[in-house]
Design a protein around this motif. Structure first.
Motif, PDB file in Angstrom:
ATOM      1  N   ARG A  18      12.625 -14.856 -47.059  1.00 43.30           N
ATOM      2  CA  ARG A  18      11.692 -15.234 -45.992  1.00 43.30           C
ATOM      3  C   ARG A  18      10.292 -14.731 -46.323  1.00 43.30           C
ATOM      4  O   ARG A  18       9.314 -15.444 -46.156  1.00 43.30           O
ATOM      5  CB  ARG A  18      12.178 -14.663 -44.645  1.00 43.30           C
ATOM      6  CG  ARG A  18      11.441 -15.257 -43.453  1.00 43.30           C
ATOM      7  CD  ARG A  18      11.816 -14.590 -42.165  1.00 43.30           C
ATOM      8  NE  ARG A  18      11.408 -15.364 -40.995  1.00 43.30           N
ATOM      9  CZ  ARG A  18      10.169 -15.432 -40.539  1.00 43.30           C
ATOM     10  NH1 ARG A  18       9.207 -14.761 -41.158  1.00 43.30           N
ATOM     11  NH2 ARG A  18       9.875 -16.162 -39.477  1.00 43.30           N
ATOM     12  N   THR A  43       6.765 -16.800 -46.697  1.00 44.03           N
ATOM     13  CA  THR A  43       5.556 -16.577 -45.899  1.00 44.03           C
ATOM     14  C   THR A  43       4.344 -16.329 -46.808  1.00 44.03           C
ATOM     15  O   THR A  43       3.217 -16.582 -46.421  1.00 44.03           O
ATOM     16  CB  THR A  43       5.711 -15.413 -44.889  1.00 44.03           C
ATOM     17  OG1 THR A  43       6.048 -14.227 -45.586  1.00 44.03           O
ATOM     18  CG2 THR A  43       6.741 -15.720 -43.842  1.00 44.03           C
ATOM     19  N   VAL A  75       3.119 -19.615 -47.320  1.00 42.70           N
ATOM     20  CA  VAL A  75       2.376 -20.029 -46.116  1.00 42.70           C
ATOM     21  C   VAL A  75       0.939 -19.517 -46.237  1.00 42.70           C
ATOM     22  O   VAL A  75      -0.028 -20.243 -45.997  1.00 42.70           O
ATOM     23  CB  VAL A  75       3.036 -19.464 -44.830  1.00 42.70           C
ATOM     24  CG1 VAL A  75       2.154 -19.699 -43.624  1.00 42.70           C
ATOM     25  CG2 VAL A  75       4.395 -20.095 -44.594  1.00 42.70           C
ATOM     26  N   LYS A 129      -2.534 -21.508 -46.249  1.00 43.86           N
ATOM     27  CA  LYS A 129      -3.585 -21.258 -45.251  1.00 43.86           C
ATOM     28  C   LYS A 129      -4.928 -20.965 -45.909  1.00 43.86           C
ATOM     29  O   LYS A 129      -5.977 -21.256 -45.335  1.00 43.86           O
ATOM     30  CB  LYS A 129      -3.168 -20.103 -44.328  1.00 43.86           C
ATOM     31  CG  LYS A 129      -2.114 -20.537 -43.327  1.00 43.86           C
ATOM     32  CD  LYS A 129      -1.688 -19.407 -42.433  1.00 43.86           C
ATOM     33  CE  LYS A 129      -0.678 -19.908 -41.416  1.00 43.86           C
ATOM     34  NZ  LYS A 129      -0.061 -18.825 -40.670  1.00 43.86           N
ATOM     35  N   ILE A 174      -4.345 -16.668 -40.162  1.00 42.28           N
ATOM     36  CA  ILE A 174      -2.990 -16.204 -40.481  1.00 42.28           C
ATOM     37  C   ILE A 174      -2.088 -16.288 -39.257  1.00 42.28           C
ATOM     38  O   ILE A 174      -0.979 -16.775 -39.319  1.00 42.28           O
ATOM     39  CB  ILE A 174      -3.032 -14.729 -40.979  1.00 42.28           C
ATOM     40  CG1 ILE A 174      -3.736 -14.643 -42.322  1.00 42.28           C
ATOM     41  CG2 ILE A 174      -1.634 -14.115 -41.065  1.00 42.28           C
ATOM     42  CD1 ILE A 174      -3.028 -15.318 -43.457  1.00 42.28           C
ATOM     43  N   ARG A 175      -2.591 -15.820 -38.151  1.00 43.71           N
ATOM     44  CA  ARG A 175      -1.748 -15.735 -36.947  1.00 43.71           C
ATOM     45  C   ARG A 175      -1.709 -17.078 -36.220  1.00 43.71           C
ATOM     46  O   ARG A 175      -2.762 -17.697 -36.002  1.00 43.71           O
ATOM     47  CB  ARG A 175      -2.333 -14.652 -36.037  1.00 43.71           C
ATOM     48  CG  ARG A 175      -1.375 -14.092 -35.014  1.00 43.71           C
ATOM     49  CD  ARG A 175      -0.689 -12.849 -35.468  1.00 43.71           C
ATOM     50  NE  ARG A 175       0.536 -12.574 -34.689  1.00 43.71           N
ATOM     51  CZ  ARG A 175       0.623 -11.711 -33.690  1.00 43.71           C
ATOM     52  NH1 ARG A 175      -0.430 -11.004 -33.363  1.00 43.71           N
ATOM     53  NH2 ARG A 175       1.754 -11.522 -33.034  1.00 43.71           N
ATOM     54  N   ASP A 176      -0.512 -17.504 -35.829  1.00 42.89           N
ATOM     55  CA  ASP A 176      -0.347 -18.710 -35.031  1.00 42.89           C
ATOM     56  C   ASP A 176       0.686 -18.377 -33.958  1.00 42.89           C
ATOM     57  O   ASP A 176       1.892 -18.527 -34.154  1.00 42.89           O
ATOM     58  CB  ASP A 176       0.123 -19.858 -35.945  1.00 42.89           C
ATOM     59  CG  ASP A 176       0.336 -21.158 -35.190  1.00 42.89           C
ATOM     60  OD1 ASP A 176       0.394 -21.120 -33.938  1.00 42.89           O
ATOM     61  OD2 ASP A 176       0.457 -22.209 -35.841  1.00 42.89           O
ATOM     62  N   GLU A 184       4.847 -18.800 -33.271  1.00 44.66           N
ATOM     63  CA  GLU A 184       5.718 -17.628 -33.083  1.00 44.66           C
ATOM     64  C   GLU A 184       6.554 -17.782 -31.816  1.00 44.66           C
ATOM     65  O   GLU A 184       7.745 -17.482 -31.800  1.00 44.66           O
ATOM     66  CB  GLU A 184       4.888 -16.342 -32.987  1.00 44.66           C
ATOM     67  CG  GLU A 184       4.297 -15.923 -34.318  1.00 44.66           C
ATOM     68  CD  GLU A 184       3.460 -14.646 -34.211  1.00 44.66           C
ATOM     69  OE1 GLU A 184       3.687 -13.846 -33.287  1.00 44.66           O
ATOM     70  OE2 GLU A 184       2.565 -14.455 -35.053  1.00 44.66           O
ATOM     71  N   LEU A 186       9.240 -20.404 -32.242  1.00 45.10           N
ATOM     72  CA  LEU A 186      10.277 -19.851 -33.122  1.00 45.10           C
ATOM     73  C   LEU A 186      11.184 -18.877 -32.349  1.00 45.10           C
ATOM     74  O   LEU A 186      12.413 -18.954 -32.430  1.00 45.10           O
ATOM     75  CB  LEU A 186       9.501 -19.180 -34.242  1.00 45.10           C
ATOM     76  CG  LEU A 186      10.034 -18.419 -35.405  1.00 45.10           C
ATOM     77  CD1 LEU A 186       8.998 -18.463 -36.513  1.00 45.10           C
ATOM     78  CD2 LEU A 186      10.307 -17.000 -35.068  1.00 45.10           C
ATOM     79  N   SER A 214       5.575 -10.136 -41.753  1.00 45.70           N
ATOM     80  CA  SER A 214       5.062 -11.358 -42.353  1.00 45.70           C
ATOM     81  C   SER A 214       3.527 -11.409 -42.237  1.00 45.70           C
ATOM     82  O   SER A 214       2.818 -11.693 -43.212  1.00 45.70           O
ATOM     83  CB  SER A 214       5.718 -12.544 -41.660  1.00 45.70           C
ATOM     84  OG  SER A 214       4.997 -13.711 -41.814  1.00 45.70           O
ATOM     85  N   VAL A 215       3.010 -11.098 -41.032  1.00 44.14           N
ATOM     86  CA  VAL A 215       1.556 -11.162 -40.820  1.00 44.14           C
ATOM     87  C   VAL A 215       0.848 -10.114 -41.694  1.00 44.14           C
ATOM     88  O   VAL A 215      -0.147 -10.413 -42.363  1.00 44.14           O
ATOM     89  CB  VAL A 215       1.202 -10.955 -39.318  1.00 44.14           C
ATOM     90  CG1 VAL A 215      -0.293 -10.854 -39.118  1.00 44.14           C
ATOM     91  CG2 VAL A 215       1.783 -12.073 -38.471  1.00 44.14           C
ATOM     92  N   GLN A 271       0.865 -11.176 -45.310  1.00 42.88           N
ATOM     93  CA  GLN A 271      -0.081 -12.269 -45.566  1.00 42.88           C
ATOM     94  C   GLN A 271      -1.517 -11.731 -45.566  1.00 42.88           C
ATOM     95  O   GLN A 271      -2.338 -12.115 -46.396  1.00 42.88           O
ATOM     96  CB  GLN A 271       0.063 -13.352 -44.498  1.00 42.88           C
ATOM     97  CG  GLN A 271       1.390 -14.099 -44.563  1.00 42.88           C
ATOM     98  CD  GLN A 271       1.396 -15.284 -43.610  1.00 42.88           C
ATOM     99  OE1 GLN A 271       0.496 -16.106 -43.629  1.00 42.88           O
ATOM    100  NE2 GLN A 271       2.412 -15.386 -42.780  1.00 42.88           N
TER     101      GLN A 271
HETATM  102  O1  LIG Z   1       4.206 -20.263 -39.811  1.00 42.40           O
HETATM  103  C1  LIG Z   1       3.210 -19.598 -40.053  1.00 42.40           C
HETATM  104  O2  LIG Z   1       2.053 -20.046 -39.867  1.00 42.40           O
HETATM  105  C2  LIG Z   1       3.319 -18.226 -40.576  1.00 42.40           C
HETATM  106  O3  LIG Z   1       2.329 -17.640 -40.941  1.00 42.40           O
HETATM  107  C3  LIG Z   1       4.644 -17.564 -40.600  1.00 42.40           C
HETATM  108  C4  LIG Z   1       4.871 -16.727 -39.353  1.00 42.40           C
HETATM  109  C5  LIG Z   1       6.331 -16.228 -39.494  1.00 42.40           C
HETATM  110  O4  LIG Z   1       6.545 -15.231 -40.168  1.00 42.40           O
HETATM  111  O5  LIG Z   1       7.222 -16.906 -39.014  1.00 42.40           O
HETATM  112  C6  LIG Z   1       3.937 -15.578 -39.356  1.00 42.40           C
HETATM  113  C7  LIG Z   1       2.755 -15.595 -38.681  1.00 42.40           C
HETATM  114  C8  LIG Z   1       2.384 -16.664 -37.745  1.00 42.40           C
HETATM  115  O6  LIG Z   1       1.763 -16.128 -36.627  1.00 42.40           O
HETATM  116  C9  LIG Z   1       3.519 -17.530 -37.425  1.00 42.40           C
HETATM  117  C10 LIG Z   1       4.682 -17.520 -38.124  1.00 42.40           C
END
Ligand SMILES: O=C(O)C(=O)C[C@]1(C(=O)O)C=C[C@@H](O)C=C1
Length: 391
Positions: free
Chosen positions: A28, A32, A35, A39, A46-48, A52, A55, A84-85, A88
């Protein structure tokens, strides 16, 4: 008759499953990182948090069909997403600052192996460097001096704690240094009463502690009778002394994780006044860093307005007008200038941003001294929560 369960065999199955879980975590993480690369190409943050939330809702629903409760699923995946964040962000920062990408870093921190500063340094660099050369120091001034002189690359300094507040000595030292703040990390502080030998609380007569943990555990300490406090330069010093003395009447305030490095065991856990006890550490270096635009950034400013009435308010209004959020304001006396204050201001903005550049230019007109202490990625990842009706 119920079937005889073989504990060793069940544990063997758990071991195999845990290893499979780790392999999946690693897979995983690798995804990422891709990802993050996409980006960078698409210039997306980075953050979405919407992603989240979607998910988490999906995982909670699926978890229920497997007999896993929502709380458990949420906390596991919040941890995974935080990792993950941060990973990244670290990747984007390495692209923005190719010169800081080195496998071995040297770090000065307070105390020795096992101090909270030691743990914070190791956690901070765990995703950024392969090897750390440690330099334990006796005081904060030594840490700065080692970085300034080039003896080490970085210095890790505690700056504030959720229960005992700001660490004034560090703020005062920042007034006189040319170093830049290049990072931050928030370390959970889980104070325990540690001992070197098997003993009980009623036998303890002396507690070794650094001033900060001592202040943060005052409620617990007030309740203890006939106990003497021995102040130490650092938590690590306190642990080293207790470990050497092997005395059933001696205990130390420190973390269980740090204590393990000195073969100390927890006699009492969670003895801090506040259960949620965290310290924020800053990382200083000789050269400032650039913060990638997709990462939330914090900029630390230091300024003096003299004794002009309302000057500080003017400065803060500039930030308000520019829509810049101030996340910390601290004042400290200026040595040799009675009743004059130095203000430390943290804002949630990238130093490169037009808004902050303009704000600094305007604020300069209301001050007789202003300096940027540094701009660095915000390391605190607030967890995304799922609305209760979705659970
Ligand atoms: O899907 C993304 O955009 C990611 O960066 C991956 C991820 C995750 O680990 O699932 C991490 C940060 C985002 O805020 C959302 C999801």
């Amino acid at each position: 008759m119920s079937e005889i369960l073989d504990l060793n065999e069940i544990r063997q199955q758990i071991t195999v499953l845990d290893q499979e879980l780790l392999t999946l975590f690693a897979k995983r993480r690798a995804l990422t990182l891709n990802v993050a690369k996409s980006k960078v190409q698409q210039i997306r943050p980075i953050r979405d948090q919407q992603r989240e939330q979607e998910l988490l809702v999906r995982l909670i629903k699926h978890g229920k069909t497997l007999g896993l409760d929502a709380h458990y699923v949420t906390s596991v995946f919040q941890t995974i997403i935080e990792d993950s964040v941060l990973n990244q962000q670290a990747y984007l920062q390495s692209l923005a600052n190719p010169n800081i990408q080195v496998p071995t870093v040297s770090v000065a921190f307070l105390g020795n192996k096992g101090s909270y500063s030691y743990l914070a340094s190791h956690r901070y660099f765990s995703r950024r460097a392969e090897k750390i050369i440690e330099s334990g120091c006796q005081n904060f001034a030594d840490i700065l001096q080692q970085v300034e002189s080039g003896q080490v690359d970085y210095g890790m300094l505690p700056i504030e704690n959720t229960s005992s507040g700001s660490i004034n000595e560090v703020y005062d030292l920042l007034q006189h240094t040319n170093l830049s703040i290049v990072g931050e990390i928030t370390q959970p502080i889980e104070h325990c009463l540690l001992t070197a030998v098997n003993t009980s609380l009623d036998k303890i007569r002396t507690i070794y502690a650094h001033g900060q943990p001592f202040a943060q555990c005052s409620n617990f300490l007030d309740k203890q009778k006939n106990i003497r406090i021995e102040y130490c330069d650092s938590t690590a010093d306190a642990m080293a002394q207790a470990s050497e003395l092997q005395d059933e009447t001696i205990a130390v305030i420190g973390s269980e994780e740090g204590g393990q490095l000195y073969q100390l065991h927890a006699l009492e856990k969670s003895i801090a006044n506040q259960r949620e006890n965290h310290s924020r550490f800053i990382l200083v270096a000789r050269k400032s860093v650039e913060v990638a635009e997709q990462i939330p950034a914090k900029t630390a400013l230091i300024l003096a307005t003299g004794q002009k009435a309302g000057a500080l308010v003017e400065c803060l209004l500039v930030l308000k007008e520019k829509g810049i959020n101030m996340c910390k304001l601290e004042s400290r006396p200026i040595q040799g200038r009675p009743w004059e204050e130095m203000f430390y201001i943290d804002v949630e903005a990238n130093l490169k941003s037009f808004a902050l550049q303009e704000a600094i230019n305007t604020i300069t007109q209301h001050t007789n001294f202003i300096k940027v202490l540094g701009c660095y990625p915000i390391e605190h990842i607030s967890p995304t929560n799922v609305p209760s009706d979705e659970i």
